[in-house]
Design an enzyme around this catalytic site. Structure first.
Site, PDB file in Angstrom:
ATOM      1  N   THR A 226      -6.874  -3.695   1.958  1.00 41.55           N
ATOM      2  CA  THR A 226      -6.193  -4.644   1.064  1.00 41.55           C
ATOM      3  C   THR A 226      -6.526  -4.320  -0.396  1.00 41.55           C
ATOM      4  OG1 THR A 226      -6.402  -6.353   2.750  1.00 41.55           O
ATOM      5  CG2 THR A 226      -5.898  -7.107   0.527  1.00 41.55           C
ATOM      6  N   PHE A 229      -4.670  -1.324  -1.726  1.00 35.63           N
ATOM      7  CA  PHE A 229      -3.276  -1.642  -2.081  1.00 35.63           C
ATOM      8  C   PHE A 229      -3.234  -2.460  -3.376  1.00 35.63           C
ATOM      9  CE2 PHE A 229      -2.361  -0.688   2.453  1.00 35.63           C
ATOM     10  CZ  PHE A 229      -1.372   0.258   2.226  1.00 35.63           C
ATOM     11  N   GLU A 230      -4.236  -3.324  -3.568  1.00 35.82           N
ATOM     12  CA  GLU A 230      -4.274  -4.152  -4.781  1.00 35.82           C
ATOM     13  C   GLU A 230      -4.445  -3.253  -6.012  1.00 35.82           C
ATOM     14  OE1 GLU A 230      -7.108  -7.332  -4.537  1.00 35.82           O
ATOM     15  OE2 GLU A 230      -6.496  -8.201  -6.453  1.00 35.82           O
ATOM     16  N   ARG A 231      -5.398  -2.307  -5.941  1.00 38.73           N
ATOM     17  CA  ARG A 231      -5.636  -1.428  -7.094  1.00 38.73           C
ATOM     18  C   ARG A 231      -4.413  -0.569  -7.366  1.00 38.73           C
ATOM     19  NH1 ARG A 231     -11.599  -0.699  -4.927  1.00 38.73           N
ATOM     20  NH2 ARG A 231     -12.257  -2.696  -5.747  1.00 38.73           N
ATOM     21  N   LEU A 234      -1.773  -2.801  -8.991  1.00 40.28           N
ATOM     22  CA  LEU A 234      -2.097  -3.271 -10.343  1.00 40.28           C
ATOM     23  C   LEU A 234      -2.088  -2.136 -11.356  1.00 40.28           C
ATOM     24  CD1 LEU A 234      -5.039  -5.630  -9.421  1.00 40.28           C
ATOM     25  CD2 LEU A 234      -2.715  -6.275 -10.037  1.00 40.28           C
TER      26      LEU A 234
END
Ligand SMILES: Cc1cc2nc3c(=O)[nH]c(=O)nc-3n(C[C@H](O)[C@H](O)[C@H](O)COP(=O)(O)OP(=O)(O)OC[C@H]3O[C@@H](n4cnc5c(N)ncnc54)[C@H](O)[C@@H]3O)c2cc1C
Length: 435
Positions: A226, A229-231, A234
């Site tokens: 997760t 995917f967030e990095r 962003l």
């Protein structure tokens, strides 16, 4: 003659599909059902998870094509950005069908129940616990900074399921139903005036054992998927071309709206200036020209620095794309991309407020105030600058703070020694903790 590429085929197929399926008279919910079931909501997901296995580039092209066609884009939010690809990677067939299916069709909105008052950067130190009770787990604890918690149907929950092993090894990742008596969501107001995130208190909430994603006590590996995917999202500036103008899930109330109306309002709101950072850079240039601040050489210099940073970030993305196309990668590039975003936002804040001068101290907190402020300043663009200035602290904190990105680069990319610590070998229950 140019060869027909996979991208051209995909775009042609999508345009045909849109011509046959787009209908502004549908409700948002019915439209998202069509889009999601056809694999166009998250085309980068594998085919077994409502996707088409497309590259990131092709999937951005899909979003753009939907927007240019004038249709509503995929249901945005943390469900599509984080939960769906995580469950597609670690979930079993039933979980993929149920949870990813609800995300790509907008039926469920998700939030990320990771951070706690004493576990942010040190996420593996989390103290929310989930204890087995027959076919279920009983969850108790507190989460904080939960973006979108107030409109979420489901939560990506990290909870401790075995305190008797070192901290990274006793965590599980659950799909938690947010609509139950044991969940209390309290909004936190930010200095922008909005309340994007919340505190979530969890008292004897229940979650079925079959809602563990990726296996019991294997939550740390799943959480890292997760976070990756967030990095990635962003660092790239986040967001989707055609999404974000309607909120998925049963709480926000957008599913029953006529989709044609939503798109019309969205077109009016969208800047159409191509990407978050470039759009804010152009806003600053426009403002400086309009109010004469451009005559100040130090402002011109800062605007050029900003332009250079944006271009470097763009080249970095292009470099990564080229490498990936050839099967290679640069370790740590995602972390560097996130650091570069923080730097760009900080400089945008500094130069933006200098361009506005004393007007930079004015900010509006309601639609009426915004209207009045626009009249007084005569600069509607000023609001975008103060809004960004007030929010600019956030992105260098979420998804891992700047210091944590530096630590990752130092330890995992440069091979520098870790900080000495005993928390990788000592059972979690024996570690000293803040309560
Ligand atoms: C706008 C916003 C939205 C968010 N949304 C969500 C969400 O939806 N769900 C969710 O779970 N969380 C969310 N978060 C929380 C976010 O992930 C945490 O704030 C972040 O991980 C930092 O944790 P913390 O706030 O506890 O700070 P701390 O971890 O307490 O850090 C405090 C300071 O110490 C520094 N520091 C800490 N450890 C180290 C170290 N080892 N080496 C060097 N420096 C260190 C940090 O860099 C920071 O400057 C959000 C945060 C923000 C700002």
């Amino acid at each position: 003659m140019r060869a027909v590429s996979l991208s051209d085929d995909v775009t042609a197929e999508l345009k045909d599909w849109l011509s046959e399926n787009w209908d502004p008279e549908l409700t948002v919910g019915r439209w998202w059902e069509r889009l999601g079931n056809a694999g166009w909501s998250a085309p980068a997901l594998p085919e077994h998870s409502f996707g088409r296995g497309l590259s990131r580039d092709d999937s951005i092209r899909v979003q753009r094509t939907i927007a240019e066609f004038g249709a509503l884009g995929a249901p945005g939010g943390l469900g599509l950005m984080l939960a769906a690809p995580t469950i597609a990677t670690h979930g079993d067939e039933e979980q993929r069908h149920r949870y990813v299916g609800d995300i790509v069709t907008g039926r469920a909105a998700w939030c990320q129940l990771f951070s706690e008052p004493n576990a942010g950067s040190d996420l593996a130190g989390l103290q929310t616990r989930a204890e087995r009770d027959g076919d279920e787990f009983v969850v108790n604890g507190q989460k904080v900074w939960t973006s979108g918690g107030q409109v979420a149907d489901m939560g990506m929950l990290l909870a401790r399921t075995d305190p008797g092993v070192p901290k990274h090894r006793g965590i599980s990742y659950f799909a938690l139903d947010m609509h139950q008596p044991g969940i209390e969501v309290r909004p936190l107001r930010e200095m922008t005036g909005r309340a994007l995130f919340n505190e979530v208190f969890i008292t004897d909430a229940r979650v079925p054992a079959k809602a563990v994603i990726g296996g019991l006590n294997n939550g740390w590996a799943v959480a890292n998927t997760t976070l990756a995917f967030e990095r990635a999202g962003l660092g790239a500036g986040g967001g989707s071309e055609a999404g974000g103008i309607a909120t998925p899930g049963t709480v926000a109330g957008d599913l029953e709206r006529r989709v044609g109306d939503v798109v019309r309002q969205g077109v009016n709101r969208r800047t159409g200036r191509g990407g978050l950072f470039l759009s804010s850079e152009r806003t600053l240039f426009d403002l400086a020209r309009a109010n004469g601040a451009i005559a100040d050489p130090t402002i011109r210099q800062d605007l050029m620095r900003l332009h250079i940073l944006n271009q470097i970030a763009r080249y970095m993305t292009l470099r990564q794309k080229a490498l990936r196309a050839g099967g290679g990668d640069i370790p740590g590039l995602g972390n560097m991309a996130k650091l570069s975003m923080s730097q760009i936002l900080r400089l945008s804040r500094e130069v933006g407020l200098r361009i506005l001068g004393p007007y930079g101290t004015l900010h509006a907190y309601s639609p009426e105030e915004r209207q009045r402020l626009d009249q007084v300043t005569g600069m509607p663009l000023a609001r975008a600058v103060t809004e960004q200035a007030l929010f600019s602290q956030g992105p260098s904190i979420y998804g891992g703070t700047d210091e944590i990105q530096h630590n990752i680069l130092g330890e995992r990319v440069l091979g520098l020694p870790r900080e000495p610590a005993n928390d990788r070998t000592t059972p979690f229950k024996d570690l000293t903790k803040n309560r």
